[in-house]
Design an enzyme around this catalytic site. Structure first.
Site, PDB file in Angstrom:
ATOM      1  N   LEU A  79      54.657  -5.810 -15.664  1.00 37.32           N
ATOM      2  CA  LEU A  79      54.719  -7.259 -15.497  1.00 37.32           C
ATOM      3  C   LEU A  79      55.844  -7.545 -14.511  1.00 37.32           C
ATOM      4  O   LEU A  79      56.874  -6.861 -14.527  1.00 37.32           O
ATOM      5  CB  LEU A  79      55.019  -7.963 -16.827  1.00 37.32           C
ATOM      6  CG  LEU A  79      53.955  -7.935 -17.924  1.00 37.32           C
ATOM      7  CD1 LEU A  79      54.483  -8.651 -19.165  1.00 37.32           C
ATOM      8  CD2 LEU A  79      52.655  -8.579 -17.453  1.00 37.32           C
ATOM      9  N   ASP A  80      55.669  -8.553 -13.662  1.00 40.71           N
ATOM     10  CA  ASP A  80      56.730  -8.941 -12.745  1.00 40.71           C
ATOM     11  C   ASP A  80      58.001  -9.287 -13.517  1.00 40.71           C
ATOM     12  O   ASP A  80      57.941  -9.741 -14.669  1.00 40.71           O
ATOM     13  CB  ASP A  80      56.322 -10.172 -11.933  1.00 40.71           C
ATOM     14  CG  ASP A  80      55.195  -9.895 -10.951  1.00 40.71           C
ATOM     15  OD1 ASP A  80      54.951  -8.713 -10.649  1.00 40.71           O
ATOM     16  OD2 ASP A  80      54.573 -10.865 -10.494  1.00 40.71           O
ATOM     17  N   VAL A  81      59.146  -9.130 -12.869  1.00 44.56           N
ATOM     18  CA  VAL A  81      60.425  -9.505 -13.475  1.00 44.56           C
ATOM     19  C   VAL A  81      60.384 -10.960 -13.953  1.00 44.56           C
ATOM     20  O   VAL A  81      60.887 -11.296 -15.024  1.00 44.56           O
ATOM     21  CB  VAL A  81      61.580  -9.301 -12.470  1.00 44.56           C
ATOM     22  CG1 VAL A  81      62.868  -9.933 -12.988  1.00 44.56           C
ATOM     23  CG2 VAL A  81      61.788  -7.821 -12.190  1.00 44.56           C
ATOM     24  N   THR A  94      57.824 -12.697 -14.960  1.00 49.18           N
ATOM     25  CA  THR A  94      56.734 -12.981 -15.890  1.00 49.18           C
ATOM     26  C   THR A  94      57.061 -12.379 -17.247  1.00 49.18           C
ATOM     27  O   THR A  94      57.494 -11.234 -17.335  1.00 49.18           O
ATOM     28  CB  THR A  94      55.403 -12.403 -15.376  1.00 49.18           C
ATOM     29  OG1 THR A  94      55.104 -12.970 -14.097  1.00 49.18           O
ATOM     30  CG2 THR A  94      54.260 -12.706 -16.335  1.00 49.18           C
TER      31      THR A  94
END
Length: 313
Positions: free
Chosen positions: A144-146, A148
């Site tokens: 997951l993106d930082v 998100t």
């Protein structure tokens, strides 16, 4: 670990970050700490329109940034165990560990990222992680993106790593997100089928492009507000920034996402300092053959943003 050539990033300043200090804005854009950005600025490694930019200088919309990233300072495979504030264990057994990843936490260590990671947090809690995979990404089967938050699964055993990597590759994992997007998507239920590639003018950003990789996003409206819409999103593919890019291409960017065109006034009203995007559910076949569903509740900042919209709706 010997350091190779330092990486350079070039990018325009997004409208949503105009007026921000260089250290604060670049921290958001690059996922670096403000301290690291300040050190880069003081060393002359940050320019704005070809002029050296100090850490307290203000970003100008459309100005061209050139940033030389710091050299790696440690072997990413030897990441120290470190408690991660707010990271909740949703489920764990001998094969898998499911966590509720907070915003501001990376999945695993990367060059230039000095913040917390899921892998360091699990090590601090005493969990064994699979040794399969690249050294800096042991046990990591998806990310997951930082910026998100939400549910993320990590392989604890070697067999789980093999099974889950195959499942994500073959798209047999059910990945569901909730996103708060600006405006009102029309139709209220639909599919976005548009290829995604790196943005031609910014390597850190992605865009819908004909030469991109196949990407399909399904969505349905959950709740409509005056200024925004809460949507349920099912990913058929898993491209980087897929949800953010697809809704931005429809002119309905995620609220709080200046990289992809969010309205700064609405972001301020909602009290957001990141995109409103949360991984609410993962469904997959456990290595023992049983189907698993794991859900993650909204964190406080996303709940509060919805409350503000409901108050004025």
């Amino acid at each position: 670990m010997s350091a190779g050539p330092r990486e350079t990033r070039m990018m325009p300043v997004p409208d949503g970050l105009a007026g921000m200090r260089v250290d604060a804005g670049l921290s958001k854009l690059l996922g670096l700490s403000r301290t690291i950005v300040a050190e880069l600025a003081e060393a002359g490694d940050v320019t704005q329109d070809n002029r050296p930019a100090g850490k307290s200088d203000r970003l100008v919309a459309g100005a061209w940034l050139d940033v030389t990233l710091p050299e790696p300072v440690r072997d990413l495979a030897d990441e120290p165990a470190e408690h991660v504030e707010g990271m909740e264990i949703l489920y764990a057994d001998d094969d898998i560990i499911a966590v509720n990843k907070p915003v501001g936490v990376a999945a695993h260590p990367t060059i230039g990222w000095e913040g917390p990671t899921v892998t360091s947090g699990l090590a601090a809690e005493g969990f064994r992680i699979s040794t399969s995979g690249p050294p800096e990404r042991k046990g990591i089967v998806h990310r997951l993106d930082v910026g998100t938050s939400g549910v993320m699964v990590v392989a604890a055993s070697e067999r789980a790593y093999t099974v889950l990597k195959r499942a994500f590759r073959d798209r047999t994992v059910d990945k569901t997100y909730h996103a708060l997007v600006q405006g009102h998507p029309d139709p209220t239920v639909g599919t976005i089928d548009a290829p995604i590639a790196r943005h031609p003018g910014a390597g850190w950003k992605f865009a819908v492009r004909e030469d991109g990789r196949h990407a399909v996003t399904h969505y349905e409206t959950l709740e409509a507000f005056r200024q925004a819409t809460l949507v349920k999103v099912h990913l058929e593919t898993g491209r980087t920034h897929q949800i953010r890019v697809h809704f931005s291409a429809l002119h309905h960017p995620c609220c709080g996402d200046p990289m992809y065109g969010s309205d700064p006034a609405l972001t301020e009203f909602l009290g957001l300092d990141r995109q409103w995007l949360h991984a609410v559910h993962l469904g997959f076949t456990h290595p023992n053959g049983s189907w698993m569903d794991i859900e993650s509740p909204y964190p406080a900042d996303l709940r509060e943003a919805l409350d503000r919209l409901r108050e004025v709706n």
